[in-house]
Design a protein around this motif. Structure first.
Motif, short mmCIF file in Angstrom:
data_model
loop_
_atom_site.label_atom_id
_atom_site.label_comp_id
_atom_site.label_asym_id
_atom_site.label_seq_id
_atom_site.Cartn_x
_atom_site.Cartn_y
_atom_site.Cartn_z
N HIS A 32 -14.64 4.11 12.33
CA HIS A 32 -12.93 3.50 11.87
C HIS A 32 -11.74 4.18 12.86
O HIS A 32 -11.36 3.69 12.61
CB HIS A 32 -13.32 3.96 10.19
CG HIS A 32 -13.83 2.83 9.89
ND1 HIS A 32 -12.88 2.94 8.17
CD2 HIS A 32 -14.66 2.42 9.76
CE1 HIS A 32 -13.91 2.63 7.42
NE2 HIS A 32 -14.90 1.79 8.51
N THR A 36 -11.53 1.68 16.23
CA THR A 36 -10.59 0.88 16.08
C THR A 36 -9.63 0.77 17.23
O THR A 36 -8.89 -0.13 17.27
CB THR A 36 -9.66 1.29 14.94
OG1 THR A 36 -10.57 1.41 14.05
CG2 THR A 36 -8.50 0.70 13.86
N THR A 165 -10.51 0.75 2.46
CA THR A 165 -9.90 -0.09 3.77
C THR A 165 -10.64 -2.11 3.07
O THR A 165 -9.29 -2.93 3.03
CB THR A 165 -10.95 0.25 4.97
OG1 THR A 165 -10.79 1.01 5.53
CG2 THR A 165 -10.42 -0.76 5.73
N CYS A 168 -7.61 -1.99 0.89
CA CYS A 168 -5.96 -2.50 1.65
C CYS A 168 -6.24 -4.22 1.41
O CYS A 168 -5.07 -4.47 2.33
CB CYS A 168 -6.31 -1.61 2.45
SG CYS A 168 -5.83 0.05 1.87
N GLY B 532 -3.47 2.14 4.47
CA GLY B 532 -5.05 2.00 5.12
C GLY B 532 -4.85 3.54 6.13
O GLY B 532 -5.55 4.62 5.72
N SER B 535 -5.58 6.03 3.27
CA SER B 535 -7.28 5.93 3.50
C SER B 535 -7.97 6.76 4.01
O SER B 535 -8.64 7.97 3.69
CB SER B 535 -7.14 5.26 2.39
OG SER B 535 -6.65 3.95 2.32
N MET B 536 -7.18 6.35 5.61
CA MET B 536 -8.24 6.98 6.70
C MET B 536 -8.47 8.91 6.68
O MET B 536 -9.40 9.23 6.77
CB MET B 536 -8.07 6.37 8.12
CG MET B 536 -7.97 5.39 8.05
SD MET B 536 -9.72 4.44 7.73
CE MET B 536 -10.54 5.46 7.72
#
Ligand code: HEM
Ligand SMILES: [Cu+2]
Lengths: 185, 559
Positions: A32, A36, A165, A168, B532, B535-536
């Motif tokens: 992630h 990314t 995610t 979101c 976001g 959360s990460m």
């Protein structure tokens, strides 16, 4: 265009073995964050490439669809547990990761995004929302270890990362549905 | 068309006539609570300082930890939140053409919910059943009423946040294609952070209550600490954002200058909103259960917040220099003479900004793993947040009060009160420099925070702290004088000063400024990006804490 050097610097920094190893040591950060970031590097490089090779983009990506397709295929490939494993074990797959994510995912997405319609954009986000829910479900509730290189706990963490995610993205879709941005602001 | 015209006239009328009495009453009430909190909280701080210096032994019924819990709660939860809300509601009222009747009602409901919650929390503190400090870390457990009080405080905050959102959304609907006025832009950012930042602590408290009541036997300590700091750190940055909003929007006007770039100001707000919450981990550098590599990556998140701070520092000095040069200031540094040093509305926030230079540097020190091992839980940390919060933020609030209080009271700032304010600023500065300097130093020598006076059986190291702790007490005494002067000034300006018009000093942008692009208004996108990122940042440690949970802890009453 001096900015391009900073982007290249970041690109090489992320490929340095100690940096790459640190990020790859945690499954969710590998997928992630590192991946990314490579896509984002593609975004940052795209304007320069568009300027340099305008004909190329016009010819191969006239309406944005080929670019989106390429992006989707490359990203789908990298969400497979097996491709992560291979990237860790085989140096040429690792190299392919470093090249494919910026140039076959980041750049085409950047080039396509302004060419496609709003509904296609939302369709794309919805597709990824679904994919992420599915991946979340797979990684959290799979009884087996899916990657040789990562523990179960890494896998569960990644699953939750996918689900969050997805949440979101759902919020974003709801937001763009309720507030028609162009009109309200 | 009709509607727009009416809105326009309402805006004009609002600007000419000042704030409406109903809106003024809201801000006044919040400010009164804030300044009463600093009065009581300051007094308690003085008691602590005296105790730490070995001058004063606190009686059994008023033990050190009870006092410390109340001091922390009064200043961290009451003073700063009430000031922030009162201040931004005045800003919303001024810049959006008055509060909506519905929003006004929400502000009052929120006010009483917060007061009610606070009373509920204070009763067990006074009874000695909640000496858990304002961080209330499990496994220390307070009486359940304490947590129920916290729930009401959080609900009150949400009320105010939604009130602000409703008012801003309504304005946007009637002003399509326009930017939210800058002070309301800051307010939106602050209330977004207040709402999303208080979600984790609400979850934590709802998890603690059944445990404190004995319905569940054990609690996951690491999960609750992590949820706490997601909130605690955000709160810190809410104060910071409130303070810088005054620097960006009002201070330039007070020195007769112009605002710094509108676009970059808004980018600072957006960056702070998106990146803030994840900073919570820098309070957990010593915590077990988080792997080194995850902590290491979080250092980047914390330092990233430093970036908008550096932008702010640059912006402020750019504004000062530009304004001073326009007034004929000369030389490389000689221009500083042209700034209005005798005006408390400038002097106090200026010193606040200057204090942020060492304060920010100290913060960077603490985010560093190795240095954190030295400073963690020592008096150094207490010195650090008295510098950031007690100086940078609170002195900005003080400076703001010299125009905000007269503005909402329909009175003016007199020469005498301005002079009093300048004296107050000097007293506070000396007091805080002494106190916080002593705290930093004695912390490096190993003196722990949150510990009442002890010589540890006349241990030589502990005895070596005494001279510094003495300075701490002197600084604390000066600060108490400062508190008295400030509270007197506020109440004088609110009830006794001569009646008159005071302006709400919003600075204009430069005449040749380029227009700000519209994408800055995409609040939904900023919120999604923030979520976001949160959360990460949180998924790794939280999943680890929960899936690999240790047995959990029963409640303890350690005092
Ligand atoms: C008269 C002025 C003040 C004095 C003399 C004072 C003094 C102190 C002292 C001695 C401590 C305890 C250190 C320890 O044992 O750990 C303390 C803690 C604290 N102070 Fe102050 N202080 C003052 C004003 C303020 C202000 C204005 C703020 C914030 C707006 C503030 C926020 C805090 C906080 C958050 C703590 C930590 C409580 C805890 O560890 O639980 N103080 N103060
Ligand atoms: Cu923090």
């Amino acid at each position: 265009m001096k900015g391009i050097y900073y982007v290249l610097l970041l690109y090489f920094f992320l490929m340095l073995p100690p940096v790459a190893n640190l990020m790859e040591s945690v499954m969710i950060i590998h997928m992630h964050m590192q991946m990314t970031l490579f896509v984002i590097i593609g975004f940052l490089l795209a304007p320069a490439l568009q300027k340099r090779f305008p004909r190329f983009f016009e010819e191969w990506n006239p309406n944005g669809i080929p670019g989106i397709l390429l992006f989707v295929i490359v990203i789908f490939y990298w969400t497979l547990p097996r491709s992560m494993d291979e990237a860790l074990n085989l140096w040429y797959i690792e190299l392919f990761k470093f090249i494919s994510l910026p140039f076959l995912a980041g750049v085409p997405l950047w080039d396509s995004w302004k060419k496609i319609t709003a509904s296609l954009k939302n369709g794309l986000i919805s597709l990824f929302t679904l994919l992420f829910i599915l991946m979340g479900w797979l990684y959290i509730w799979s009884p087996n270890q899916l990657c040789n290189n990562y523990l179960m706990i890494d896998q569960i963490t990644l699953g939750w990362g996918f689900l969050l995610t997805a949440v979101c993205m759902i919020i974003y879709l709801a937001y763009s549905y309720i507030t028609d941005f162009a009109k309200t602001v | 068309m009709e509607a727009i015209k009416k809105e326009y006239w309402k805006d004009k009328a609002n600007k000419a006539l000042g704030i409406s009495p109903e809106d003024a009453r809201i801000t006044k009430s919040y400010l009164i609570v804030a300044f009463v909190a600093i009065l009581v909280g300051g007094l308690l701080g003085l008691l602590q300082g005296m105790n730490r210096a070995g001058i004063l032994e606190l009686p059994v019924w008023l033990n050190y930890y009870k006092v410390l819990t109340a001091h922390g709660l009064l200043l961290v939860v009451v003073l700063s939140a009430f000031f922030t809300i009162g201040y931004f509601y005045a800003g919303l009222s001024h810049s959006l053409g008055g509060l909506l009747p519905k929003v006004r009602k929400m502000a009052w409901i929120g006010f009483w919910m917060k007061i009610f919650g606070f009373v509920l929390a204070v009763i067990p503190i006074l009874q000695g059943d909640a000496s858990v400090m304002y961080t209330f870390y499990p496994p220390m457990a307070a009486a359940p009423m304490f947590y129920i009080g916290l729930v009401f405080i959080v609900l009150g905050v949400w009320m105010l946040a939604f009130g602000a959102f409703i008012n801003v959304a309504n304005w946007r609907k009637n002003h399509k294609g326009q930017h939210i006025p800058i002070i309301s832009f800051f307010a939106t950012g602050v209330f977004v952070l207040l709402f999303f930042g208080s979600l984790p602590v609400a979850i934590e408290v709802f998890y603690i209550i059944p445990w404190a009541l004995g319905w569940i036997e054990t609690i996951n300590v690491m999960v609750s600490r992590t949820l706490f700091w997601a909130f605690g750190h955000t709160l810190v940055n809410i104060w910071y954002m409130t303070a810088i909003s005054a620097w960006y929007v009002f201070v330039p006007k007070i020195i007769d200058g112009r605002r710094w770039s509108d676009l970059l100001t808004r980018i600072v707000v957006i960056a702070l909103v998106i990146m803030n919450i994840t900073g919570g981990f820098h309070h957990q550098i010593i915590d077990p259960g988080i792997s080194e590599s995850v902590k290491y990556m979080h250092v980047f998140m914390s330092l990233a917040i430093g970036f908008p701070s550096l932008m702010t520092a640059y912006a402020m000095f750019a504004v000062f220099e530009k304004t001073a040069r326009k007034k004929g200031g000369r030389g490389l540094v000689g221009w500083y003479k042209k700034l209005p040093w005798g005006d408390v509305r400038f002097l106090a926030p200026f010193i606040a900004m200057a204090a942020f230079i060492p304060a920010g540097a100290g913060g960077i020190v603490q985010s560093t793993n190795q240095l954190n091992q030295v400073a963690h839980n020592t008096m150094w940390v207490v010195g650090h947040f008295h510098l950031t919060l007690g100086m940078t933020v609170v002195m900005t609030f003080f400076g703001v009060s010299y125009w905000l209080v007269p503005y909402v009271s329909g009175r003016v700032l007199t020469k005498e009160i301005n002079k009093l304010g300048v004296i107050q600023t000097i007293v506070w500065t000396i007091g805080m420099v002494l106190m916080s300097g002593a705290m930093h130093w004695v912390g490096l020598l190993g003196s722990p925070r949150r510990t009442s006076y002890s010589t540890y059986f006349d241990n030589a190291t502990a005895l070596s702290w005494d001279p510094y702790l003495f300075f701490l007490a002197i600084g604390g005494t000066l600060l108490m004088i400062g508190v008295l002067l400030q509270v007197y000034a506020v109440f004088h300006m609110m009830f006794l000063a001569p009646k008159g018009e005071t302006e709400f000093p919003v600075a204009d942008v430069e005449e040749d400024a380029t227009p700000t692009p519209m994408w800055t208004e995409r609040w939904g996108l900023w919120i999604v990006l923030m979520l976001g990122l949160v959360s990460m940042a949180y998924v790794i440690p939280l999943v680890d804490f929960i899936v690999n949970a240790p047995p959990g802890s029963p409640p303890f009453k350690t005092w």
